[in-house]
Design an enzyme around this catalytic site. Structure first.
Site, PDB file in Angstrom:
ATOM      1  N   GLU A 195      -8.258 -12.085  -6.357  1.00  0.00           N
ATOM      2  CA  GLU A 195      -7.116 -11.785  -5.495  1.00  0.00           C
ATOM      3  C   GLU A 195      -6.572 -13.013  -4.765  1.00  0.00           C
ATOM      4  O   GLU A 195      -5.381 -13.050  -4.447  1.00  0.00           O
ATOM      5  CB  GLU A 195      -7.489 -10.713  -4.479  1.00  0.00           C
ATOM      6  CG  GLU A 195      -7.776  -9.365  -5.105  1.00  0.00           C
ATOM      7  CD  GLU A 195      -7.808  -8.229  -4.105  1.00  0.00           C
ATOM      8  OE1 GLU A 195      -7.702  -7.065  -4.534  1.00  0.00           O
ATOM      9  OE2 GLU A 195      -7.924  -8.491  -2.889  1.00  0.00           O
ATOM     10  N   ARG A 221       0.849  -1.186   0.000  1.00  0.00           N
ATOM     11  CA  ARG A 221       0.000   0.000   0.000  1.00  0.00           C
ATOM     12  C   ARG A 221       0.887   1.239   0.000  1.00  0.00           C
ATOM     13  O   ARG A 221       1.506   1.592   1.004  1.00  0.00           O
ATOM     14  CB  ARG A 221      -0.926  -0.009   1.219  1.00  0.00           C
ATOM     15  CG  ARG A 221      -1.955  -1.128   1.182  1.00  0.00           C
ATOM     16  CD  ARG A 221      -2.856  -1.027  -0.033  1.00  0.00           C
ATOM     17  NE  ARG A 221      -3.969  -1.970   0.009  1.00  0.00           N
ATOM     18  CZ  ARG A 221      -4.867  -2.097  -0.952  1.00  0.00           C
ATOM     19  NH1 ARG A 221      -4.779  -1.345  -2.047  1.00  0.00           N
ATOM     20  NH2 ARG A 221      -5.850  -2.981  -0.838  1.00  0.00           N
ATOM     21  N   GLU A 235      -1.346  -6.205  -7.114  1.00  0.00           N
ATOM     22  CA  GLU A 235      -1.935  -7.525  -6.953  1.00  0.00           C
ATOM     23  C   GLU A 235      -1.037  -8.647  -7.480  1.00  0.00           C
ATOM     24  O   GLU A 235      -1.326  -9.820  -7.256  1.00  0.00           O
ATOM     25  CB  GLU A 235      -3.290  -7.588  -7.655  1.00  0.00           C
ATOM     26  CG  GLU A 235      -4.318  -6.633  -7.053  1.00  0.00           C
ATOM     27  CD  GLU A 235      -5.655  -6.706  -7.751  1.00  0.00           C
ATOM     28  OE1 GLU A 235      -5.759  -7.486  -8.732  1.00  0.00           O
ATOM     29  OE2 GLU A 235      -6.598  -6.023  -7.331  1.00  0.00           O
ATOM     30  N   ALA A 244     -10.352  -7.740  -1.175  1.00  0.00           N
ATOM     31  CA  ALA A 244     -11.234  -6.568  -1.143  1.00  0.00           C
ATOM     32  C   ALA A 244     -11.161  -5.846  -2.471  1.00  0.00           C
ATOM     33  O   ALA A 244     -10.230  -6.055  -3.254  1.00  0.00           O
ATOM     34  CB  ALA A 244     -10.836  -5.635   0.001  1.00  0.00           C
ATOM     35  N   GLU A 277     -13.825 -10.468  -6.160  1.00  0.00           N
ATOM     36  CA  GLU A 277     -12.537 -10.116  -5.570  1.00  0.00           C
ATOM     37  C   GLU A 277     -11.878 -11.325  -4.908  1.00  0.00           C
ATOM     38  O   GLU A 277     -10.654 -11.485  -4.963  1.00  0.00           O
ATOM     39  CB  GLU A 277     -12.721  -8.981  -4.558  1.00  0.00           C
ATOM     40  CG  GLU A 277     -13.193  -7.672  -5.153  1.00  0.00           C
ATOM     41  CD  GLU A 277     -12.188  -7.060  -6.128  1.00  0.00           C
ATOM     42  OE1 GLU A 277     -10.983  -7.425  -6.054  1.00  0.00           O
ATOM     43  OE2 GLU A 277     -12.592  -6.239  -6.951  1.00  0.00           O
ATOM     44  N   GLY A 279     -15.826  11.533   8.814  1.00  0.00           N
ATOM     45  CA  GLY A 279     -15.540  12.953   8.940  1.00  0.00           C
ATOM     46  C   GLY A 279     -14.980  13.567   7.676  1.00  0.00           C
ATOM     47  O   GLY A 279     -14.931  14.801   7.554  1.00  0.00           O
TER      48      GLY A 279
END
Length: 222
Positions: free
Chosen positions: A120, A87, A169, A99, A116, A139
């Site tokens: 994945e 990430r 991936e 996901a 998925e 928020g």
């Protein structure tokens, strides 16, 4: 001591009424669009907020998002299926459930989750339930995520696979982790992906009740 907590901290079954999030929309008196990317858009809303007998207009920055799904796969040995993925925004390799984005118009979320899981992790599932629904960061973004529990998993034969893993991936390792070990990793702060944290703890809680209270995969989203 049981009971809901009221506005001043008092407890009791009727202090806060039913514990459920409800729709609400305060007036937007102005809007500025700033950015439109491949997945997200960024805008600023000027919102009129009630303040006693007066009103106040404030600015709120919002990231709009198509929504996501996650899948906690659980096998007969009480092991959860996790993948490890790079990430870039946080600069880490994270353990996550399969996901993906809800980016196919009209596709039911559980079908997105099944796709998925196949793409994945290379698995299909016989049994699906809804685990948890969340707004990831209410928020600042409207991103909505539904995490599913998938059971009765079987590996998809290589000759039946009709997808190619690319970018983050590509070559993602798949691991089967005992549920108790996964819960311990969450509590030690070793797992950070929010879908993994929420999904693992939700499965752990569901196991305590024998999975009796799980919702259907197509349960309404409140």
């Amino acid at each position: 001591m049981s009971g809901l907590i009221g506005e001043r901290g008092e407890s009791g079954p009727s202090a806060a009424g039913e514990l459920i999030d409800t729709p609400e929309s305060w007036p937007v008196v102005g809007r500025a669009e700033h950015f439109e990317g491949r997945i997200v858009q960024v805008r600023t809303d000027r919102v009129r907020m009630p303040n006693g007998d007066t009103t106040e207009v404030v600015e709120r920055d919002i990231v709009t998002h198509p929504g996501s799904v996650g899948v906690i796969g659980l096998d007969e040995q009480d092991r959860v299926l996790l993948i490890r993925q790079y990430r870039h925004p946080v600069g880490r390799m994270l353990w996550e459930p399969p996901a993906g984005l809800r980016d196919v118009d009209g596709e039911p979320p559980w079908r997105t989750a099944a796709r998925e899981l196949a793409e994945e992790a290379g698995y299909r599932a016989r049994e699906w339930h809804t685990l948890v629904d969340v707004f990831t960061s209410p928020g600042m973004t409207n991103e909505r995520v539904r995490v599913f529990l998938a059971r009765g998993l079987s590996e998809i034969p290589e000759e039946e696979a009709d997808f190619e893993r690319i970018h983050e991936e590509a070559e993602m390792p798949v691991a089967w982790v005992p549920l108790d070990e996964a819960v311990a990793a969450v509590r030690r702060g070793h797992i950070h992906n929010p879908l993994a944290v929420m999904g693992i703890l939700s499965v752990y809680a569901a196991r305590e009740t024998g999975y009796r209270d799980l919702r259907a995969p197509d349960a309404p989203e409140g």
